[in-house]
Design a protein around this motif. Structure first.
Motif, mmCIF file in Angstrom:
data_model
loop_
_atom_site.group_PDB
_atom_site.id
_atom_site.type_symbol
_atom_site.label_atom_id
_atom_site.label_comp_id
_atom_site.label_asym_id
_atom_site.label_seq_id
_atom_site.Cartn_x
_atom_site.Cartn_y
_atom_site.Cartn_z
ATOM 1 N N TRP A 276 49.663 39.847 41.618
ATOM 2 C CA TRP A 276 48.251 39.950 41.197
ATOM 3 C C TRP A 276 48.176 40.360 39.732
ATOM 4 O O TRP A 276 47.470 39.734 38.932
ATOM 5 N N ASP B 41 50.130 37.819 37.286
ATOM 6 C CA ASP B 41 49.569 36.471 37.234
ATOM 7 C C ASP B 41 48.067 36.530 36.950
ATOM 8 O O ASP B 41 47.617 36.245 35.846
ATOM 9 N N LYS B 42 47.296 36.975 37.933
ATOM 10 C CA LYS B 42 45.829 36.942 37.801
ATOM 11 C C LYS B 42 45.340 37.890 36.699
ATOM 12 O O LYS B 42 44.591 37.481 35.799
ATOM 13 N N PHE B 43 45.753 39.149 36.749
ATOM 14 C CA PHE B 43 45.322 40.109 35.726
ATOM 15 C C PHE B 43 45.823 39.667 34.350
ATOM 16 O O PHE B 43 45.072 39.715 33.364
ATOM 17 N N HIS B 44 47.066 39.226 34.289
ATOM 18 C CA HIS B 44 47.630 38.784 33.014
ATOM 19 C C HIS B 44 46.832 37.627 32.427
ATOM 20 O O HIS B 44 46.494 37.622 31.239
ATOM 21 N N HIS B 45 46.516 36.641 33.250
ATOM 22 C CA HIS B 45 45.793 35.457 32.774
ATOM 23 C C HIS B 45 44.356 35.788 32.385
ATOM 24 O O HIS B 45 43.855 35.303 31.365
ATOM 25 N N GLU B 46 43.694 36.620 33.202
ATOM 26 C CA GLU B 46 42.266 36.871 32.999
ATOM 27 C C GLU B 46 41.978 37.988 32.006
ATOM 28 O O GLU B 46 40.899 38.004 31.396
ATOM 29 N N ALA C 66 36.259 40.480 32.551
ATOM 30 C CA ALA C 66 37.158 40.402 33.698
ATOM 31 C C ALA C 66 37.810 41.734 34.033
ATOM 32 O O ALA C 66 38.048 42.039 35.210
ATOM 33 N N HIS D 159 38.672 43.896 37.753
ATOM 34 C CA HIS D 159 39.990 44.365 38.166
ATOM 35 C C HIS D 159 40.031 45.877 38.336
ATOM 36 O O HIS D 159 40.675 46.388 39.264
ATOM 37 N N TYR E 289 38.493 46.595 41.607
ATOM 38 C CA TYR E 289 39.402 46.288 42.711
ATOM 39 C C TYR E 289 40.433 47.405 42.870
ATOM 40 O O TYR E 289 40.751 47.830 43.991
#
Length: 221
Positions: free
Chosen positions: A96, A99-104, A135, A139, A142
């Motif tokens: 998470w 990938d997701k946090f890094h990208h967003e 973003a 996060h 979350y």
């Protein structure tokens, strides 16, 4: 001596450094300007990415693979649960953040504000910065939800998931891009993990042209 080819504000490098620090493994840090595509570095890792760890006569790349190697070779203190469900949750959250946090978030804030200048690729893209600032709120919320239900991000004990998250947030905190007032729960979690001895070297990082804020190395921020 173990040797880590790294970039100071890379969250992937920081994750490996945190794991090595927690396991009290000595390592020599070698700053690598990977974007210059130096032939020697490309021989170490044809993917032209950091971190690269030289250890036990091997060159190892990919931060998560390195961290799990370290966990298997040096299991004390443990950073992965013993049960399959627990290991799954740690790996899910590492993915998470990486990938997701890094990208967003990371790529849109840290890379725009810092990496562009270091690499000489121009000025920050304001639309990316705005998207990253929006973003990160999602996060942090979350993380707040996770920590409301658990002592640590992935469960009752500190794990690689916490170091993956802290690696990204610490790099962003270096450029004052984390609103710690958004969640007292997340701030308390970060203060706890930030106070660990493994964090000391990271808090001493200095990037020329980018002085950290006063609170960055303050354990009681």
């Amino acid at each position: 001596m173990n040797r880590l080819f790294h970039v100071p504000l890379s969250p992937f490098c920081r994750k490996v450094r945190l794991v090595m620090g927690e396991k009290r493994l000595e390592v020599e840090l070698v700053e690598e300007r990977y974007w210059e595509q130096d032939p020697d570095f490309l021989r170490r890792n044809p993917a032209a990415k950091v971190p690269v760890l030289k250890m036990d006569g091997k060159m190892m790349a990919e931060s998560s693979a390195i961290c799990e190697y370290l966990e298997e070779q040096y299991p004390d203190p443990a950073l992965m649960p013993r049960d399959a469900d627990g290991r799954y949750e740690v790996r899910r959250l590492v993915a998470w953040f990486d990938d997701k946090f890094h990208h967003e978030v990371t790529a849109k804030l840290l890379y725009e504000r810092v990496n562009r200048k270091l690499m000489g690729t121009g000025y920050p893209d304001s639309s990316n910065v705005k998207a990253g600032a929006k973003a990160i709120k999602y996060h942090l919320d979350y993380m707040h939800w996770l920590l409301d239900h658990r002592r640590w991000l992935a469960g009752d004990v500190m794990s690689l998931a916490d170091f993956a998250a802290a690696a990204h947030l610490s790099a962003l905190d270096y450029i004052s891009d984390v609103d710690w007032n958004r969640s007292a729960v997340v701030k308390d979690w970060y203060a706890t993990i930030k106070s660990r001895p493994a964090f000391r070297a990271i808090l001493a990082d200095q990037v020329p042209g980018f002085p950290p804020p006063a609170h960055y190395a303050d354990l009681d921020f």
